[in-house]
Design a protein around this motif. Structure first.
Motif, short mmCIF file in Angstrom:
data_model
loop_
_atom_site.label_atom_id
_atom_site.label_comp_id
_atom_site.label_asym_id
_atom_site.label_seq_id
_atom_site.Cartn_x
_atom_site.Cartn_y
_atom_site.Cartn_z
N MET A 126 0.81 -1.21 0.00
CA MET A 126 0.00 0.00 0.00
C MET A 126 0.85 1.27 0.00
SD MET A 126 -3.27 -0.72 -0.09
CE MET A 126 -4.37 -2.12 0.18
N THR B 185 -0.72 -4.19 -6.23
CA THR B 185 -1.33 -3.94 -4.93
C THR B 185 -2.85 -4.09 -4.94
OG1 THR B 185 0.45 -2.44 -4.28
CG2 THR B 185 -1.62 -2.26 -3.07
N THR B 186 -3.50 -3.44 -5.91
CA THR B 186 -4.96 -3.50 -5.95
C THR B 186 -5.45 -4.92 -6.17
OG1 THR B 186 -5.08 -1.23 -6.80
CG2 THR B 186 -7.01 -2.63 -7.13
N SER C 184 -8.07 -0.32 0.30
CA SER C 184 -6.96 -0.29 1.27
C SER C 184 -7.45 -0.21 2.71
CB SER C 184 -6.04 0.90 0.97
OG SER C 184 -6.75 2.12 0.97
N ASN D 9 -5.88 9.25 4.05
CA ASN D 9 -5.05 8.26 4.73
C ASN D 9 -4.69 8.70 6.14
OD1 ASN D 9 -4.18 5.85 2.94
ND2 ASN D 9 -4.07 7.59 1.56
N SER E 63 -4.98 -6.91 -3.01
CA SER E 63 -5.87 -6.43 -1.96
C SER E 63 -7.28 -6.98 -2.14
CB SER E 63 -5.90 -4.90 -1.95
OG SER E 63 -4.63 -4.38 -1.64
#
Length: 313
Positions: free
Chosen positions: A48, A203-204, A270, A142, A207
């Motif tokens: 992430m 990453t996506t 995320s 975030n 995830s």
């Protein structure tokens, strides 16, 4: 407006298929939920932050800054954040669940939906407003999510301790490093950059697969009311308050499209590994990501249809 519908479908269907793939691997016994929880820590601490670093490092700041849009979105997100710290506690006394709802409401899937929806509506490369706005939106959501989860984990809201806890958050470290590299024009060697891109680009996918592995729809009934509240707040309350405000402040076309993604995008994927890594209710976090993502096929379509019909976007 069929193109708007298919644009939303094009964004959402791959997510749903990846979630289904993760679920399939678990029910077939290829991997256990407990094993994937360990990998979620790697996702949160390495994958992430690398994705966030790449997105910021790739930005072209020479296009100028959308100052009005940045200030407006920043203030609105701050208002949502304050709301998310206070209100979820009235829904449930369980901090592990209330913090997940708060994170889900403030943390939209900006990057993925921003690029996809903007390019679908205005053409490839015509996403300047979305990219510029991400300078404020990505760090803000975030940071706010980390604070909400950290307050739940420590039970304290003292500024100094909270500041240090947020500063140690891997996502925040990734964003800070990216801005340092951009500001000082630090060139990343090609072999290293290739690795950064490989990690970020996967990453996506990882995830969503992880989300599917951890998802057990039979457990939805345990948190049904909280799930419905989270969906209602993220997908209806937030956009129906802040989209009219965006229009009143004079945002149109690409700028309004960027605001649409800030306030109407589904909960960011995320949020699931981050909730798991920080000791919150990962199951509820995953359910919120899945539910809001699928629902966004309709909501994004109707928002774009309405705004296009009235000549606002």
């Amino acid at each position: 407006m069929s193109e708007s519908f298919f644009a939303a479908v094009h964004v959402v269907v791959p997510m749903v298929l990846l979630i289904a793939l993760g679920w399939f691997t678990r029910v077939r016994g290829m991997i256990t939920r407990s094993a994937m929880k360990e990998f979620d820590k790697i996702l949160f601490k390495i994958f992430m932050p690398t994705l966030l670093f790449k997105n910021i490092y790739d930005m072209d700041f020479s296009q100028g800054f959308a100052v009005k849009e940045m200030i407006f979105s920043g203030v609105c997100l701050l208002i949502i954040f304050i709301f998310c710290v206070k209100l979820p506690k009235f829904l449930t006394p369980d901090g592990n669940k209330s913090s997940v709802i708060g994170q889900a409401v403030v943390r939209g899937n900006y990057i993925l939906f921003g690029v996809a929806v903007s390019e679908a509506l205005y053409g490839e490369g015509n996403i300047g407003a979305v990219v510029m706005l991400s300078i404020v939106v990505i760090p803000a959501i975030n940071i706010f999510a980390a604070i909400i989860l950290e307050i739940n984990r420590t039970g304290k809201a003292k500024f100094a301790k909270l500041f240090m806890a947020v500063l140690k958050n891997p996502m925040i470290i990734g964003a800070i490093l990216a801005f340092i590299f951009k500001f000082f024009h630090i060139i990343i060697p090609a072999p290293v950059w290739s690795v950064v891109k490989s990690i970020a680009n996967s990453t996506t996918t990882l995830s969503f697969i992880s989300l599917g592995i951890g998802l057990n729809m039979a457990e939805v009934k345990d948190d049904k009311n909280l799930l419905l509240w989270g969906i209602f707040l993220r997908m209806f309350v937030v956009p129906f308050i802040f989209m009219p405000l965006s229009i009143l402040f004079g945002f149109r076309d690409q700028s309004l499209c960027a605001m649409l993604v800030v306030f109407a995008a589904p909960t960011a994927v995320s949020s699931y590994p981050m909730a798991v890594a920080m000791g919150a209710d990962g199951q509820l976090a995953g359910q919120l990501v899945c539910a809001t993502t699928i629902l966004s096929i309709l909501t994004i379509f109707f928002w774009t249809l309405g705004l296009k019909t009235f000549g606002l976007m």
